[in-house]
Motif scaffolding. Sequence first.
Motif, PDB file in Angstrom:
ATOM      1  N   ASP A   1       6.669 -71.640  43.906  1.00 40.68           N
ATOM      2  CA  ASP A   1       5.706 -72.436  43.283  1.00 40.68           C
ATOM      3  C   ASP A   1       6.277 -73.965  43.202  1.00 40.68           C
ATOM      4  OD1 ASP A   1       4.571 -73.059  39.877  1.00 40.68           O
ATOM      5  OD2 ASP A   1       3.391 -73.338  41.832  1.00 40.68           O
ATOM      6  N   ARG A   2       7.093 -74.339  44.269  1.00 37.39           N
ATOM      7  CA  ARG A   2       7.882 -75.554  44.301  1.00 37.39           C
ATOM      8  C   ARG A   2       6.770 -76.638  45.161  1.00 37.39           C
ATOM      9  NH1 ARG A   2      13.949 -74.588  46.231  1.00 37.39           N
ATOM     10  NH2 ARG A   2      12.731 -73.341  47.733  1.00 37.39           N
ATOM     11  N   VAL A   3       7.074 -77.806  44.909  1.00 35.54           N
ATOM     12  CA  VAL A   3       6.588 -79.000  45.856  1.00 35.54           C
ATOM     13  C   VAL A   3       7.369 -79.457  46.844  1.00 35.54           C
ATOM     14  CG1 VAL A   3       5.354 -81.011  45.701  1.00 35.54           C
ATOM     15  CG2 VAL A   3       4.835 -79.557  43.869  1.00 35.54           C
ATOM     16  N   VAL A   4       7.202 -79.717  48.157  1.00 36.41           N
ATOM     17  CA  VAL A   4       7.751 -80.285  48.938  1.00 36.41           C
ATOM     18  C   VAL A   4       7.844 -81.624  49.006  1.00 36.41           C
ATOM     19  CG1 VAL A   4       8.630 -80.479  51.561  1.00 36.41           C
ATOM     20  CG2 VAL A   4       7.861 -78.130  50.497  1.00 36.41           C
ATOM     21  N   ALA A   5       9.124 -82.301  48.807  1.00 33.05           N
ATOM     22  CA  ALA A   5       9.184 -83.793  48.804  1.00 33.05           C
ATOM     23  C   ALA A   5      10.027 -84.259  49.947  1.00 33.05           C
ATOM     24  CB  ALA A   5       9.745 -84.429  47.525  1.00 33.05           C
ATOM     25  N   VAL A   6       9.330 -84.848  50.927  1.00 31.17           N
ATOM     26  CA  VAL A   6      10.096 -85.505  52.156  1.00 31.17           C
ATOM     27  C   VAL A   6      10.746 -87.041  51.819  1.00 31.17           C
ATOM     28  CG1 VAL A   6      10.057 -86.258  54.369  1.00 31.17           C
ATOM     29  CG2 VAL A   6       8.862 -84.291  53.595  1.00 31.17           C
ATOM     30  N   VAL A   7      12.097 -86.794  51.913  1.00 28.09           N
ATOM     31  CA  VAL A   7      12.884 -88.119  51.264  1.00 28.09           C
ATOM     32  C   VAL A   7      13.444 -88.833  52.430  1.00 28.09           C
ATOM     33  CG1 VAL A   7      14.610 -89.046  49.869  1.00 28.09           C
ATOM     34  CG2 VAL A   7      13.168 -87.004  49.097  1.00 28.09           C
ATOM     35  N   THR A   8      12.995 -90.025  52.640  1.00 24.14           N
ATOM     36  CA  THR A   8      13.815 -90.652  53.883  1.00 24.14           C
ATOM     37  C   THR A   8      14.794 -91.734  53.433  1.00 24.14           C
ATOM     38  OG1 THR A   8      11.870 -90.309  55.107  1.00 24.14           O
ATOM     39  CG2 THR A   8      13.166 -92.060  55.909  1.00 24.14           C
ATOM     40  N   SER A   9      15.650 -92.063  53.419  1.00 22.49           N
ATOM     41  CA  SER A   9      16.761 -92.966  53.134  1.00 22.49           C
ATOM     42  C   SER A   9      17.683 -93.321  54.398  1.00 22.49           C
ATOM     43  CB  SER A   9      17.786 -92.598  51.974  1.00 22.49           C
ATOM     44  OG  SER A   9      18.452 -91.302  52.731  1.00 22.49           O
ATOM     45  N   ALA A  10      18.182 -94.785  54.027  1.00 25.99           N
ATOM     46  CA  ALA A  10      18.869 -95.388  55.306  1.00 25.99           C
ATOM     47  C   ALA A  10      20.233 -94.680  55.462  1.00 25.99           C
ATOM     48  CB  ALA A  10      19.279 -96.889  54.996  1.00 25.99           C
ATOM     49  N   VAL A  11      20.695 -93.961  54.412  1.00 22.05           N
ATOM     50  CA  VAL A  11      22.166 -93.431  54.767  1.00 22.05           C
ATOM     51  C   VAL A  11      21.978 -92.022  53.774  1.00 22.05           C
ATOM     52  CG1 VAL A  11      23.510 -95.555  54.875  1.00 22.05           C
ATOM     53  CG2 VAL A  11      23.174 -94.429  52.539  1.00 22.05           C
ATOM     54  N   PRO A  12      22.746 -91.009  53.927  1.00 22.93           N
ATOM     55  CA  PRO A  12      22.475 -89.870  53.347  1.00 22.93           C
ATOM     56  C   PRO A  12      22.844 -89.766  51.768  1.00 22.93           C
ATOM     57  CG  PRO A  12      24.011 -89.353  55.216  1.00 22.93           C
ATOM     58  CD  PRO A  12      23.732 -90.920  55.169  1.00 22.93           C
ATOM     59  N   LEU A  13      22.002 -89.166  51.079  1.00 20.64           N
ATOM     60  CA  LEU A  13      22.076 -89.235  49.477  1.00 20.64           C
ATOM     61  C   LEU A  13      23.161 -88.317  49.066  1.00 20.64           C
ATOM     62  CD1 LEU A  13      18.541 -88.788  48.352  1.00 20.64           C
ATOM     63  CD2 LEU A  13      19.842 -90.934  48.765  1.00 20.64           C
ATOM     64  N   SER A  14      24.124 -88.570  48.141  1.00 23.52           N
ATOM     65  CA  SER A  14      24.981 -87.943  47.424  1.00 23.52           C
ATOM     66  C   SER A  14      24.587 -86.804  46.827  1.00 23.52           C
ATOM     67  CB  SER A  14      25.921 -88.394  46.545  1.00 23.52           C
ATOM     68  OG  SER A  14      25.275 -89.171  45.311  1.00 23.52           O
ATOM     69  N   ASP A  15      25.146 -85.667  46.615  1.00 23.80           N
ATOM     70  CA  ASP A  15      24.642 -84.702  45.719  1.00 23.80           C
ATOM     71  C   ASP A  15      24.155 -84.854  44.435  1.00 23.80           C
ATOM     72  OD1 ASP A  15      25.378 -82.873  47.895  1.00 23.80           O
ATOM     73  OD2 ASP A  15      27.429 -82.237  47.031  1.00 23.80           O
ATOM     74  N   ARG A  16      25.016 -85.809  43.767  1.00 22.58           N
ATOM     75  CA  ARG A  16      24.562 -86.391  42.428  1.00 22.58           C
ATOM     76  C   ARG A  16      23.126 -86.958  42.554  1.00 22.58           C
ATOM     77  NH1 ARG A  16      27.604 -90.677  38.417  1.00 22.58           N
ATOM     78  NH2 ARG A  16      26.174 -90.609  36.832  1.00 22.58           N
ATOM     79  N   GLN A  17      22.894 -87.795  43.583  1.00 24.02           N
ATOM     80  CA  GLN A  17      21.570 -88.787  43.944  1.00 24.02           C
ATOM     81  C   GLN A  17      20.629 -87.711  44.072  1.00 24.02           C
ATOM     82  OE1 GLN A  17      23.178 -90.962  47.127  1.00 24.02           O
ATOM     83  NE2 GLN A  17      23.011 -93.049  45.746  1.00 24.02           N
ATOM     84  N   LYS A  18      21.049 -86.666  45.050  1.00 26.98           N
ATOM     85  CA  LYS A  18      19.792 -85.710  45.290  1.00 26.98           C
ATOM     86  C   LYS A  18      19.419 -84.802  43.762  1.00 26.98           C
ATOM     87  CE  LYS A  18      22.163 -83.887  48.515  1.00 26.98           C
ATOM     88  NZ  LYS A  18      22.787 -82.990  49.800  1.00 26.98           N
ATOM     89  N   GLN A  19      20.271 -84.442  43.089  1.00 30.03           N
ATOM     90  CA  GLN A  19      19.984 -83.805  41.788  1.00 30.03           C
ATOM     91  C   GLN A  19      19.132 -84.509  40.924  1.00 30.03           C
ATOM     92  OE1 GLN A  19      23.393 -82.536  39.631  1.00 30.03           O
ATOM     93  NE2 GLN A  19      22.348 -81.365  38.330  1.00 30.03           N
ATOM     94  N   ARG A  20      19.519 -86.002  40.790  1.00 30.60           N
ATOM     95  CA  ARG A  20      18.805 -86.799  39.886  1.00 30.60           C
ATOM     96  C   ARG A  20      17.498 -87.241  40.424  1.00 30.60           C
ATOM     97  NH1 ARG A  20      22.025 -92.161  38.978  1.00 30.60           N
ATOM     98  NH2 ARG A  20      20.112 -93.017  37.689  1.00 30.60           N
ATOM     99  N   LEU A  21      17.147 -87.480  41.634  1.00 29.88           N
ATOM    100  CA  LEU A  21      15.949 -87.518  42.350  1.00 29.88           C
ATOM    101  C   LEU A  21      15.161 -86.157  41.979  1.00 29.88           C
ATOM    102  CD1 LEU A  21      13.905 -89.327  43.876  1.00 29.88           C
ATOM    103  CD2 LEU A  21      14.948 -88.135  45.879  1.00 29.88           C
ATOM    104  N   GLY A  22      15.640 -85.033  42.279  1.00 31.67           N
ATOM    105  CA  GLY A  22      14.877 -83.819  42.202  1.00 31.67           C
ATOM    106  C   GLY A  22      14.367 -83.747  40.750  1.00 31.67           C
TER     107      GLY A  22
END
Length: 271
Positions: A199-220
Amino acid sequence: MNGASREALAAARERLDALTDNTSVDAAKLADELAAVTALLDREVSLRRVLTDPAQAGEAKAELAARLLGGQVGGETVDLVSGMVRSRWSQSRDLVDATEELANTADLVAAQRAGALDEVEDELFRFGRIVASSTELRAALADRSATASAKGGLLRGLLGGKTNPVTERLVVRLGIAPRGRSLEQGLDSLSKLAAARRDRVVAVVTSAVPLSDRQKQRLGTVLARMYGREMHLNLDVDPEVLGGISVRIGDEVIDGTIADRIAEAQRRIGG
C-alpha cells in the motif's frame, strides 16, 4: 476496467491474497501457471469469449475451465481461474489482463516472503531507466521478426545472475509477451503493482547528485505526510537538473530544480 470487470478483478485479488496467505502455497509456481493461463487466453480468442459470455451460467464456465486446465496446472490455479470465470466481465480482454496481474502479483508475493520486495522494486526501476536510455535494446525487443525465444534469451543474458530471480521472471515475461505495451509502460505498471503490495506510493525522485541516506529518509517522511501513505522512492541522478530535486508521483510533478526555475525565468522574460 469498468463496472463488472472492476468488481471481478477485486474479487480475484481477494481470492489470491487468501490463497497466498498460506505459506505452504508455492507462490512462484502459482505465478508460472497463471502466466501460462494468460498466454492461453491471449492466444485463444474464442475460448476467452466463451469463458466471459454473460449468457452462459457461471458454474458451466467454471466447469469448462476446470476441464481444460485440470492436469495442466495445479489445483490452486484451477480454483482461481474457475472463480474468475464465474464472475461477470465487461470485456473478454479484461479476463486476460486480470489473469496476468494475478501472475505478476504471485511472483511479487514470492519476493515479499523472501524479504526481497524492495530489491525487486528497485531493480524494476533501474532496468526501466536502462531501457529508456537504450534505443538498440528497445528496437531489439520491439522487433516483430524476432522470436519470443530470442527476446527471452536477450533479457536473461542482461539480467541473469545480476538481479533477483523474481525481477528476471517478471521482465522476461513482459518482454516475450508485451500485449500491446511498450517495455517502459509494462515496467512502470510492474513497479506500481510492487508498491501496492505494501500500500505504498511510488515517487520518482530526480536530483543532480545522489541523495544521502539522511536526505532520502527526510524526503520520504515529508512525502508520506503530504500524501497520507507510505512512500517508496525510486532515485534517479541527472546532472542536467543542475540542483534541487524533481519528484514525480503518478501524473503529478513537484519540480524544485534550478533548471526548472531558469526555464520559468526565461518564459517570463520571453513573455
